[in-house]
Design an enzyme around this catalytic site. Structure first.
Site, PDB file in Angstrom:
ATOM      1  N   HIS A 275       0.812  -1.212   0.000  1.00  0.00           N
ATOM      2  CA  HIS A 275       0.000   0.000   0.000  1.00  0.00           C
ATOM      3  C   HIS A 275       0.845   1.261   0.000  1.00  0.00           C
ATOM      4  O   HIS A 275       0.362   2.332  -0.371  1.00  0.00           O
ATOM      5  CB  HIS A 275      -0.924   0.005   1.228  1.00  0.00           C
ATOM      6  CG  HIS A 275      -1.815   1.198   1.292  1.00  0.00           C
ATOM      7  ND1 HIS A 275      -2.797   1.443   0.357  1.00  0.00           N
ATOM      8  CD2 HIS A 275      -1.864   2.244   2.151  1.00  0.00           C
ATOM      9  CE1 HIS A 275      -3.421   2.580   0.646  1.00  0.00           C
ATOM     10  NE2 HIS A 275      -2.877   3.080   1.739  1.00  0.00           N
ATOM     11  N   CYS A 276       2.111   1.181   0.388  1.00  0.00           N
ATOM     12  CA  CYS A 276       2.895   2.400   0.628  1.00  0.00           C
ATOM     13  C   CYS A 276       3.697   2.884  -0.580  1.00  0.00           C
ATOM     14  O   CYS A 276       3.428   3.949  -1.127  1.00  0.00           O
ATOM     15  CB  CYS A 276       3.829   2.176   1.813  1.00  0.00           C
ATOM     16  SG  CYS A 276       2.972   1.978   3.386  1.00  0.00           S
ATOM     17  N   ILE A 277       4.700   2.126  -0.983  1.00  0.00           N
ATOM     18  CA  ILE A 277       5.671   2.651  -1.943  1.00  0.00           C
ATOM     19  C   ILE A 277       5.072   2.951  -3.317  1.00  0.00           C
ATOM     20  O   ILE A 277       5.421   3.962  -3.919  1.00  0.00           O
ATOM     21  CB  ILE A 277       6.883   1.706  -2.067  1.00  0.00           C
ATOM     22  CG1 ILE A 277       7.474   1.455  -0.681  1.00  0.00           C
ATOM     23  CG2 ILE A 277       7.950   2.322  -2.958  1.00  0.00           C
ATOM     24  CD1 ILE A 277       8.650   0.526  -0.674  1.00  0.00           C
ATOM     25  N   ILE A 279       2.159   4.023  -3.952  1.00  0.00           N
ATOM     26  CA  ILE A 279       1.087   5.014  -3.844  1.00  0.00           C
ATOM     27  C   ILE A 279       1.526   6.306  -3.173  1.00  0.00           C
ATOM     28  O   ILE A 279       1.312   7.407  -3.696  1.00  0.00           O
ATOM     29  CB  ILE A 279      -0.099   4.406  -3.067  1.00  0.00           C
ATOM     30  CG1 ILE A 279      -0.737   3.278  -3.902  1.00  0.00           C
ATOM     31  CG2 ILE A 279      -1.147   5.468  -2.722  1.00  0.00           C
ATOM     32  CD1 ILE A 279      -1.844   2.544  -3.191  1.00  0.00           C
ATOM     33  N   ASP A 280       2.157   6.207  -2.023  1.00  0.00           N
ATOM     34  CA  ASP A 280       2.420   7.377  -1.191  1.00  0.00           C
ATOM     35  C   ASP A 280       3.191   8.496  -1.891  1.00  0.00           C
ATOM     36  O   ASP A 280       2.866   9.678  -1.701  1.00  0.00           O
ATOM     37  CB  ASP A 280       3.170   6.960   0.081  1.00  0.00           C
ATOM     38  CG  ASP A 280       2.333   6.047   0.968  1.00  0.00           C
ATOM     39  OD1 ASP A 280       1.134   5.886   0.666  1.00  0.00           O
ATOM     40  OD2 ASP A 280       2.882   5.496   1.931  1.00  0.00           O
TER      41      ASP A 280
END
Length: 445
Positions: A275-277, A279-280
């Site tokens: 979910h992080c790299i 998208i963020d």
């Protein structure tokens, strides 16, 4: 002297009488809820998914970081329960938001979950509550989006209720760290909110790192993930260049990391997941438009990492043609690993899903094996793959495929058997070299 909302809440936190509510019982929220319960707070977990509530009520955890024993232990002690009734937020002194912050198809922030949750909190907001956002987002979200929704009630941040931001730092599958031992960044909207944030999280987390503002804390989380995204993109780009030169990027990295200073190893792969790299970083790219400033590194890294699944499928097609004279359009390919990283069941943004789609766009057929993912669940971007099931790794099954493509290097896979059975192997994780397994039919990509 009459008490104040701040002094009342400060006293409850200091004596562990504060009732905590955690909204969103996923990879971030559930481990946090159990950590808070273990530290002595009464915790109510909230989620809109009735299936999660049923599972938790039965003492069954669906998150690896939370064991069934830990879950039932806190429940029996009366420190943890879960519900879908958001009216119970009125009973909570500290409310922590751990909901998804995805991107739209145009890579714009989708704050619909944060906004809807903020409105649910506003419906029962009362003086003396601390509201915390943990969902990753762009700098300014807590004060510019959450705060106005809460203040529509007529209550004021900093005097009636208190508002803070503390970015989640969960790493699914990493057994070296847990929620209580990962340093926690905290910030608040004003001095008193900041003090409450420090006091509350210090009661449950070993190390708390205060920063000056909610926007700064939001920027810290983005910086951590942008750093990883850019460096992974760099090694992915080097991989394609060195491959053209006949140089093994994995050998280069292993040699380079012997330097005791000035170098940190990052590793290539078939694309980014989680979910992080993936998208963020684009939350900051979106926010930068407000200031008319480009984010060239972030956008270029996104382009490179997003292109890796097509690069891998190109390598697969070339290897099939050269070694068996068979076109990808007439081939069956077995993907090893559907999860985005090893030894977890998390498929969020997994490049394996994109690999399956690209192979089938080119006329091939792709199946997968994953010891952690028995069936592909519904996903926002890959609904056509819903319901496909993991195939068994038997000699007959493996030999029925024209190629095996290792996308995720789970430990619980018999790689030696794959070397014996598979006619062609595409290795995107260097797992066979790591295990000392060789063969002319193994191709690194």
């Amino acid at each position: 002297m009459a008490s104040s909302p701040y002094s009342d809440l400060s006293g409850k936190i200091a004596t562990h009488r504060a009732h905590a509510g955690v909204i969103g019982l996923g990879y971030v929220g559930l481990p946090l809820a159990i950590t808070l319960a273990r530290s002595g707070f009464a915790v109510t977990g909230f989620d809109i998914d009735p299936g999660k509530i049923i599972s938790l009520d039965a003492g069954r955890s669906y998150i690896e970081a939370v064991t069934n024993e830990a879950l039932t232990g806190e429940a029996k002690a009366g420190r943890f329960r879960s519900t879908s009734d958001f009216a119970e937020l009125s009973n909570c002194d500290v409310i922590i938001i751990c909901v998804p912050t995805p991107l739209t198809k145009h890579r714009d922030p989708d704050l619909s979950f944060v906004e809807a949750t903020s409105r649910a909190i506003a419906a029962t907001l009362r003086p003396g509550q601390l509201i915390v956002l943990e969902s990753t987002t762009y700098p300014g979200t807590t004060n510019d989006v959450v705060k106005p929704i809460l203040e529509e009630t007529g209550l004021t941040s900093g005097s009636d209720f208190f508002l803070g931001f503390s970015p989640e730092r969960e790493d699914p599958g990493n057994r070296d760290f847990e929620t209580a031992t990962i340093p926690k960044i905290v910030a608040g909207d004003g001095i008193e909110a900041s003090k409450l944030m420090q006091a509350f999280y210090s009661a449950a987390v070993k190390t708390v790192v205060p920063v000056s503002s909610n926007a700064t804390a939001e920027a810290v989380k983005l910086t951590e993930n942008i750093f990883r995204s850019v460096n992974i993109a760099l090694v992915n780009e080097l991989k394609t260049l060195y491959a053209a030169m006949g140089i093994d990027i994995w050998e280069v990295i292993e040699a380079a990391k012997t330097k005791p200073f000035g170098y940190m190893p990052f590793y290539p792969g078939p694309g980014l997941g989680g979910h992080c790299i993936p998208i963020d970083p684009f939350y900051l790219t979106w926010k930068s438009r407000e200031y008319e400033l480009p984010t060239r590194f972030i956008e270029l890294a996104g382009e490179i990492n997003s292109a890796m699944p097509r690069y891998v499928v190109g390598s697969l097609a070339e290897a099939l043609d050269m070694r068996s004279g068979k076109a990808l359009s007439r081939s069956r390919v077995l993907i090893i690993g559907l999860a985005y990283k090893k030894n977890v069941p998390d498929i969020r943004e997994s490049p394996s899903l994109r690999l399956i789609e690209i192979i089938e766009e080119r006329g091939g057929r792709a199946d997968y094996h994953d010891p952690f993912v028995a069936e592909i669940p519904p996903t926002r971007e890959h609904m056509a793959l819903k319901g496909r099931k993991s195939v068994e790794l038997t000699e007959v099954v493996v030999k029925s495929f024209d190629a095996v493509l290792v996308s995720t290097d789970h430990d619980d896979v018999d790689y030696a058997a794959l070397v014996r059975w598979a006619p062609l192997i595409i290795d995107t994780r260097n797992i066979f070299s790591k295990l000392g397994l060789t063969g002319e039919h193994i191709v690194k990509s």
